[in-house]
Design a protein around this motif. Structure first.
Motif, short mmCIF file in Angstrom:
data_model
loop_
_atom_site.label_atom_id
_atom_site.label_comp_id
_atom_site.label_asym_id
_atom_site.label_seq_id
_atom_site.Cartn_x
_atom_site.Cartn_y
_atom_site.Cartn_z
N GLU A 1 0.84 -1.20 0.00
CA GLU A 1 0.00 0.00 0.00
C GLU A 1 0.88 1.25 0.00
OE1 GLU A 1 -2.73 -0.16 3.24
OE2 GLU A 1 -3.63 -2.02 2.54
N ARG A 2 0.44 2.25 -0.73
CA ARG A 2 1.13 3.54 -0.81
C ARG A 2 0.21 4.59 -0.21
NH1 ARG A 2 4.03 6.44 -5.89
NH2 ARG A 2 3.81 8.55 -5.12
N TYR B 1 5.02 3.49 2.53
CA TYR B 1 4.64 2.20 1.97
C TYR B 1 4.49 1.20 3.11
CZ TYR B 1 6.30 4.37 -2.30
OH TYR B 1 6.47 5.24 -3.33
N SER B 2 3.55 0.28 2.98
CA SER B 2 3.37 -0.73 4.01
C SER B 2 2.80 -2.00 3.39
CB SER B 2 2.42 -0.23 5.11
OG SER B 2 1.13 -0.02 4.58
N THR B 3 3.07 -3.10 4.07
CA THR B 3 2.53 -4.38 3.64
C THR B 3 2.37 -5.30 4.84
OG1 THR B 3 2.70 -6.18 2.05
CG2 THR B 3 4.74 -5.48 3.11
N GLU B 4 1.39 -6.16 4.77
CA GLU B 4 1.18 -7.24 5.73
C GLU B 4 1.01 -8.51 4.93
OE1 GLU B 4 -1.80 -6.75 8.74
OE2 GLU B 4 -1.44 -4.60 8.87
N LEU C 1 5.50 -4.80 7.48
CA LEU C 1 6.65 -3.97 7.12
C LEU C 1 6.18 -2.58 6.72
CD1 LEU C 1 8.44 -6.61 4.88
CD2 LEU C 1 8.96 -6.05 7.26
N VAL C 2 6.99 -1.58 7.03
CA VAL C 2 6.69 -0.18 6.70
C VAL C 2 7.99 0.49 6.26
CG1 VAL C 2 5.88 2.04 7.61
CG2 VAL C 2 4.84 -0.08 8.40
N TRP C 3 7.90 1.41 5.29
CA TRP C 3 9.06 2.22 4.90
C TRP C 3 8.59 3.46 4.17
CZ3 TRP C 3 7.43 -2.20 2.66
CH2 TRP C 3 7.24 -2.23 1.28
N GLY C 4 9.43 4.47 4.21
CA GLY C 4 9.13 5.72 3.53
C GLY C 4 9.82 5.77 2.18
N GLY C 5 9.47 6.77 1.38
CA GLY C 5 10.13 6.95 0.09
C GLY C 5 11.62 7.16 0.30
#
Length: 141
Positions: free
Chosen positions: A64-65, A98-101, A116-120
């Protein structure tokens, strides 16, 4: 020539971080000895976690964005309108998260749930939970 530059701009806008392929950084207390995260490929998204006696894999998960435009508008609209226009147009990806499960499964049927999560421009990190409910941090380069 204009079409070429527009195509390059579209590619840059669609890529959030420097590379969509990340290698796991081994943590001292984590049960995994290696891993890989591949994203930005839709159905080709893949998470691989290698433990000494199991290999866990997840495929085709959604990344996801998100951009919190309301908060960014309050911060930049009146103070720095040029920056706000770049954010709103999607040209400034520093403000994108951005994130994902996903659930990675082994061939033996064991499961590990990862968030997980991270930025640009940043590297993914988060937490994985095994079937016993034990959580441990994961980080990718």
């Amino acid at each position: 020539m204009k079409t070429f530059y527009l195509s390059m701009l579209a590619i840059l806008l669609l890529t959030g971080c420097v590379s969509p392929v990340h290698q796991m950084v081994r943590e001292d207390d984590a049960p995994f000895i290696a891993g890989e995260l591949i994203h930005d490929r839709g159905d080709g998204n893949r998470l691989v976690l290698q433990a000494p006696n199991h290999r866990y894999e997840a495929r085709g998960f959604i990344v996801e964005r998100q951009t919190h435009l309301a908060a960014l508008r309050k911060r930049y609209h009146g103070v720095n309108p040029k920056h706000w226009r770049r954010i709103f147009a999607g040209l400034d990806t520093d403000h994108v998260t951005y994130s994902t499960e996903t659930i990675a499964k082994s061939a033996e049927g064991h499961e590990v749930s990862c968030q997980l999560v991270w930025g640009g421009g940043a590297k993914p990190s988060g937490v994985c939970t095994d079937q016993a409910g034990i959580e441990f941090p994961v980080r990718f380069e």
